[in-house]
Design an enzyme around this catalytic site. Structure first.
Site, mmCIF file in Angstrom:
data_model
loop_
_atom_site.group_PDB
_atom_site.id
_atom_site.type_symbol
_atom_site.label_atom_id
_atom_site.label_comp_id
_atom_site.label_asym_id
_atom_site.label_seq_id
_atom_site.Cartn_x
_atom_site.Cartn_y
_atom_site.Cartn_z
ATOM 1 N N VAL A 164 18.976 -8.208 29.608
ATOM 2 C CA VAL A 164 18.791 -7.154 30.610
ATOM 3 C C VAL A 164 19.077 -5.805 29.969
ATOM 4 O O VAL A 164 20.147 -5.599 29.385
ATOM 5 C CB VAL A 164 19.724 -7.344 31.824
ATOM 6 C CG1 VAL A 164 19.506 -6.230 32.841
ATOM 7 C CG2 VAL A 164 19.517 -8.708 32.472
ATOM 8 N N ASP A 178 21.015 2.651 22.240
ATOM 9 C CA ASP A 178 19.845 3.288 22.838
ATOM 10 C C ASP A 178 18.593 2.500 22.479
ATOM 11 O O ASP A 178 18.282 2.330 21.290
ATOM 12 C CB ASP A 178 19.742 4.724 22.317
ATOM 13 C CG ASP A 178 18.751 5.572 23.090
ATOM 14 O OD1 ASP A 178 17.733 5.025 23.556
ATOM 15 O OD2 ASP A 178 18.993 6.788 23.211
ATOM 16 N N ARG A 220 7.624 -7.593 22.104
ATOM 17 C CA ARG A 220 7.143 -7.982 20.781
ATOM 18 C C ARG A 220 8.167 -8.857 20.063
ATOM 19 O O ARG A 220 7.805 -9.810 19.356
ATOM 20 C CB ARG A 220 6.845 -6.723 19.963
ATOM 21 C CG ARG A 220 6.311 -6.969 18.561
ATOM 22 C CD ARG A 220 5.936 -5.665 17.894
ATOM 23 N NE ARG A 220 7.093 -4.802 17.657
ATOM 24 C CZ ARG A 220 7.013 -3.533 17.234
ATOM 25 N NH1 ARG A 220 5.815 -2.987 17.034
ATOM 26 N NH2 ARG A 220 8.099 -2.817 17.034
ATOM 27 N N SER A 277 8.326 -1.371 36.682
ATOM 28 C CA SER A 277 7.455 -0.211 36.775
ATOM 29 C C SER A 277 7.982 0.656 37.908
ATOM 30 O O SER A 277 9.173 0.959 37.956
ATOM 31 C CB SER A 277 5.997 -0.640 37.006
ATOM 32 O OG SER A 277 5.141 0.465 37.092
ATOM 33 N N TYR A 308 6.244 10.370 33.472
ATOM 34 C CA TYR A 308 6.743 9.175 34.162
ATOM 35 C C TYR A 308 5.585 8.337 34.681
ATOM 36 O O TYR A 308 5.568 7.115 34.525
ATOM 37 C CB TYR A 308 7.660 9.598 35.310
ATOM 38 C CG TYR A 308 8.381 8.447 35.980
ATOM 39 C CD1 TYR A 308 9.547 7.934 35.428
ATOM 40 C CD2 TYR A 308 7.913 7.886 37.165
ATOM 41 C CE1 TYR A 308 10.233 6.888 36.040
ATOM 42 C CE2 TYR A 308 8.588 6.848 37.782
ATOM 43 C CZ TYR A 308 9.744 6.351 37.222
ATOM 44 O OH TYR A 308 10.404 5.316 37.823
ATOM 45 N N LYS A 331 4.776 4.461 33.564
ATOM 46 C CA LYS A 331 4.860 3.362 34.528
ATOM 47 C C LYS A 331 3.499 2.708 34.781
ATOM 48 O O LYS A 331 3.430 1.502 35.067
ATOM 49 C CB LYS A 331 5.491 3.860 35.829
ATOM 50 C CG LYS A 331 6.956 4.242 35.677
ATOM 51 C CD LYS A 331 7.796 3.092 35.123
ATOM 52 C CE LYS A 331 9.280 3.422 35.100
ATOM 53 N NZ LYS A 331 10.113 2.287 34.604
#
Length: 254
Positions: free
Chosen positions: A13, A64, A125, A143, A157, A161
């Site tokens: 997550v 990050d 990936r 999204s 943005y 999305k």
């Protein structure tokens, strides 16, 4: 909550220090999952791990997701659990201050796409080969209501999305024969701390966005979105693939 829905499954997550990401971690852990939680906010991530009520501790990776080295560490940490990677929930995201296309600069554009689109792509990936080798898995990409229309945010943005939905559908089609599902969740307004990147900076553009935003009848709580993410990630949703699930309280049909 089904305490065994994700039993013996490894779940990654991102964006786990707060909001939807934190609630997703707590949900997955409470449902038996072995959770690898990532965020650049180390203090918030520690709070998430401390709040988890699961059979196994939540393992944290501070960093990050814009950095490939962090992606590598997340995947390596998940694989070190010894059970493969069963679920990936790409939740980390930032807003773009509602900046329209004639005002967006290259730095803002690059930053938003790096977090909202490039990082999820890199994680997909990285995990797809391992999912394929272990007989399948589930990817859930977050999204937005802004990912299906033109209102609700700024140019960067929206592009990010919409892009994550395209990535989701590609993965769903190409990898379904090897048992990998991929779906997208589109929240509407949700009570999170994303506000640090959503303060309007171009007043006229924000006023235009408000004509649509006011159609959103209520803000969702992060746990409501987390419940959808958990279900899409579990085997109960085995026939759900390539779907774009609106979790916006009906905002998109207003």
């Amino acid at each position: 909550m089904d305490r065994e829905r994700h039993l013996d499954r490894v779940v990654v997550v991102t964006g786990a220090a707060s909001g939807i990401g934190r609630q997703a971690c707590l949900r997955f852990a409470g449902e038996g999952g072995t959770v690898i939680a990532n965020d650049k906010d180390g203090a918030g991530l520690a709070e998430t791990a401390a709040a988890a009520d699961g059979k196994t501790p939540v393992t944290t990776v501070v960093g990050d997701v814009r950095e490939q080295t962090v992606i590598d560490e997340i995947v390596a940490t998940a694989l070190d659990t010894g059970g493969g990677i069963h679920v990936l929930a790409n939740i980390a995201g930032i807003m773009d201050h509602f900046v329209p296309v004639d005002a967006v600069d290259d730095a803002l554009w690059a930053d938003v796409l790096a977090v909202n689109l490039t990082a999820p792509m890199r994680l997909c990936r990285a995990v797809v080969p391992h999912m394929r080798d272990h007989g399948g898995g589930s990817i859930v990409n977050v999204s937005s209501e802004a990912g299906i229309g033109g209102s609700g945010a700024g140019a960067a943005y929206h592009a990010s999305k919409h892009g994550i939905i395209g990535l989701t559908r590609h993965i769903a089609f190409v990898y379904r024969p090897v048992g990998i599902r991929c779906n997208a969740v589109c929240p509407g307004g949700t009570n999170t701390n994303i506000g640090t990147s959503s303060t309007p900076t171009v007043e006229w553009a924000y006023e235009r966005q408000l004509t649509a935003i006011t159609l959103n009848e209520r803000m969702a709580e992060p746990e409501e979105i987390a419940a959808v993410i958990s279900w899409l990630g579990c085997t109960e949703a085995s026939n759900v693939n390539g779907s774009v699930v609106m979790a916006d309280g009906g905002w998109s049909v207003a």
